[in-house]
Design a protein around this motif. Structure first.
Motif, mmCIF file in Angstrom:
data_model
loop_
_atom_site.group_PDB
_atom_site.id
_atom_site.type_symbol
_atom_site.label_atom_id
_atom_site.label_comp_id
_atom_site.label_asym_id
_atom_site.label_seq_id
_atom_site.Cartn_x
_atom_site.Cartn_y
_atom_site.Cartn_z
ATOM 1 N N UNK A 76 -5.789 -5.993 4.122
ATOM 2 C CA UNK A 76 -4.784 -5.157 4.787
ATOM 3 C C UNK A 76 -4.262 -4.092 3.828
ATOM 4 N N UNK A 77 -3.998 -4.477 2.581
ATOM 5 C CA UNK A 77 -3.533 -3.506 1.584
ATOM 6 C C UNK A 77 -4.592 -2.438 1.346
ATOM 7 N N UNK A 78 -5.848 -2.865 1.208
ATOM 8 C CA UNK A 78 -6.944 -1.930 0.970
ATOM 9 C C UNK A 78 -7.097 -0.934 2.118
ATOM 10 N N UNK A 79 -7.073 -1.446 3.355
ATOM 11 C CA UNK A 79 -7.222 -0.569 4.519
ATOM 12 C C UNK A 79 -6.029 0.370 4.642
ATOM 13 N N UNK A 80 -4.830 -0.142 4.390
ATOM 14 C CA UNK A 80 -3.640 0.709 4.496
ATOM 15 C C UNK A 80 -3.686 1.851 3.486
ATOM 16 N N UNK A 81 -4.269 1.586 2.302
ATOM 17 C CA UNK A 81 -4.365 2.631 1.282
ATOM 18 C C UNK A 81 -5.355 3.721 1.665
ATOM 19 N N UNK A 82 -6.254 3.413 2.625
ATOM 20 C CA UNK A 82 -7.184 4.436 3.122
ATOM 21 C C UNK A 82 -6.475 5.443 4.033
ATOM 22 N N UNK A 83 -5.412 4.971 4.704
ATOM 23 C CA UNK A 83 -4.764 5.795 5.728
ATOM 24 C C UNK A 83 -3.397 6.331 5.318
ATOM 25 N N UNK A 123 -4.832 -14.756 0.998
ATOM 26 C CA UNK A 123 -4.951 -13.719 -0.031
ATOM 27 C C UNK A 123 -5.986 -12.674 0.374
ATOM 28 N N UNK A 124 -7.116 -13.136 0.900
ATOM 29 C CA UNK A 124 -8.149 -12.195 1.360
ATOM 30 C C UNK A 124 -7.599 -11.313 2.478
ATOM 31 N N UNK A 125 -6.877 -11.927 3.396
ATOM 32 C CA UNK A 125 -6.254 -11.168 4.480
ATOM 33 C C UNK A 125 -5.312 -10.100 3.921
ATOM 34 N N UNK A 126 -4.471 -10.489 2.946
ATOM 35 C CA UNK A 126 -3.513 -9.554 2.350
ATOM 36 C C UNK A 126 -4.221 -8.430 1.609
ATOM 37 N N UNK A 183 0.820 -1.210 0.000
ATOM 38 C CA UNK A 183 0.000 0.000 0.000
ATOM 39 C C UNK A 183 0.854 1.259 0.000
ATOM 40 N N UNK A 184 1.977 1.210 0.714
ATOM 41 C CA UNK A 184 2.924 2.331 0.732
ATOM 42 C C UNK A 184 3.498 2.580 -0.671
ATOM 43 N N UNK A 185 3.867 1.503 -1.367
ATOM 44 C CA UNK A 185 4.413 1.646 -2.727
ATOM 45 C C UNK A 185 3.387 2.282 -3.654
ATOM 46 N N UNK A 186 2.135 1.877 -3.522
ATOM 47 C CA UNK A 186 1.087 2.438 -4.375
ATOM 48 C C UNK A 186 0.882 3.927 -4.108
ATOM 49 N N UNK A 245 0.417 -16.624 0.092
ATOM 50 C CA UNK A 245 -0.689 -15.695 -0.050
ATOM 51 C C UNK A 245 -0.586 -15.044 -1.415
ATOM 52 N N UNK A 246 -1.380 -14.039 -1.653
ATOM 53 C CA UNK A 246 -1.272 -13.291 -2.897
ATOM 54 C C UNK A 246 -1.912 -11.932 -2.690
ATOM 55 N N UNK A 247 -1.750 -11.058 -3.667
ATOM 56 C CA UNK A 247 -2.398 -9.751 -3.608
ATOM 57 C C UNK A 247 -3.657 -9.748 -4.459
ATOM 58 N N UNK A 248 -4.155 -10.943 -4.745
ATOM 59 C CA UNK A 248 -5.385 -11.065 -5.512
ATOM 60 C C UNK A 248 -5.137 -10.872 -7.000
#
Length: 272
Positions: free
Chosen positions: A83-90, A77-80, A18-21, A123-126
């Motif tokens: 977490x990525x989605x929520x991190x991109x909110x903040x 993957x869902x967990x990842x 999420x930081x990279x994005x 896991x994966x990032x979907x």
């Protein structure tokens, strides 16, 4: 503890992704690939955050992955993805540098490290990561190169939606991400393992118990000493090497071990 360690790694590197994005790619409208790239396009074109789009677009792909790969992989993957989605909110969308090329390069490297480690810990990032993992279970294809091929469609979308200059930056970022993924995720690399040992039966039993691999046992003789020895031959994945080396050393520290990379494996080879 192993499960906790795995989830800590997935959690940390999902945030890193999420930081990279938000800090490198999105500020310059440089996209990542596949479903994530499409989510970034929709996030830039609509008032809905890219993280929300990331979850919505991944739902059908994760359902297919659940049926083809298994619930543990998809659960991770869902967990990842969450977490990525929520991190991109903040994490603020902040331009670290005004140079789009530098952002594409460093964003691609950071994303590649994060995605590679997430996949390495099952896991994966979907998105196309799931499709890539499904395909690599059937064939020994470098995952990064496969994901690069699947994700290239995003380059054309970004070219039409934004500009072809940004599309080229996107291509560079996706290509770098693919290279880094293959440096981190090395499951597709297969190794020939040959062991010459005086403790053949014991070592064979330990390898079979820990690797679940077929092993060919050959009767050998030292050319100078004329001593009878056993030669054990098998093929392992790159990941299994970390297990094999200390195992051999614990059974027979004096064993002669030869390890080389194989070009291709044909036949019954367990790829999971």
């Amino acid at each position: 503890m192993n499960r906790l360690y795995k989830y800590v790694v997935l959690f940390v590197f999902s945030i890193v992704l999420g930081f990279a994005f938000n800090m490198f790619l999105l500020p310059h409208e440089v996209l990542t690939g596949g479903v994530t790239g499409l989510a970034m396009v929709l996030g830039l074109l609509s008032p809905i955050n890219s993280g929300i789009w990331l979850v919505l677009l991944n739902i059908p792909i994760l359902i297919v992955g659940w049926m083809k790969v298994g619930k543990e992989f998809i659960g991770n993957s869902i967990f990842s993805v969450l977490v990525t989605s929520i991190s991109m909110q903040y994490i603020p969308v902040y331009k670290v540098t005004d140079d789009a090329l530098l952002s594409a390069v460093f964003g691609g490297v950071i994303a590649g490290v994060a995605i590679g480690l997430i996949i390495r810990f099952y896991g994966s990032t979907g998105g196309f990561d799931v499709i890539g993992v499904i395909l690599t279970k059937k064939r020994d294809i470098p995952l990064g190169g496969l994901i690069f091929g699947l994700n290239s469609v995003v380059v054309f979308i970004s070219g039409f939606v934004f500009s072809w200059g940004l599309a080229l930056y996107t291509m560079a970022s996706i290509y770098i991400t693919g290279i880094v993924i293959d440096r981190v995720h090395t499951r597709h690399i297969k190794l020939n393992l040959m062991v010459v040992t005086n403790r053949g039966e014991e070592l064979k039993s330990e390898l079979i118990k820990n690797l679940i691999r077929g092993i060919t046992v050959i009767d050998g003789q030292g050319a100078y000493s004329n001593t009878e020895r056993k030669v054990l031959y098998t093929v392992i994945s790159r990941y299994e090497l970390a297990l094999v080396k200390p195992l051999i050393a614990s059974v027979d520290p004096a064993a002669f071990v030869s390890i080389s990379e194989t070009v291709e494996v044909i036949g019954n080879f367990r790829r999971e």
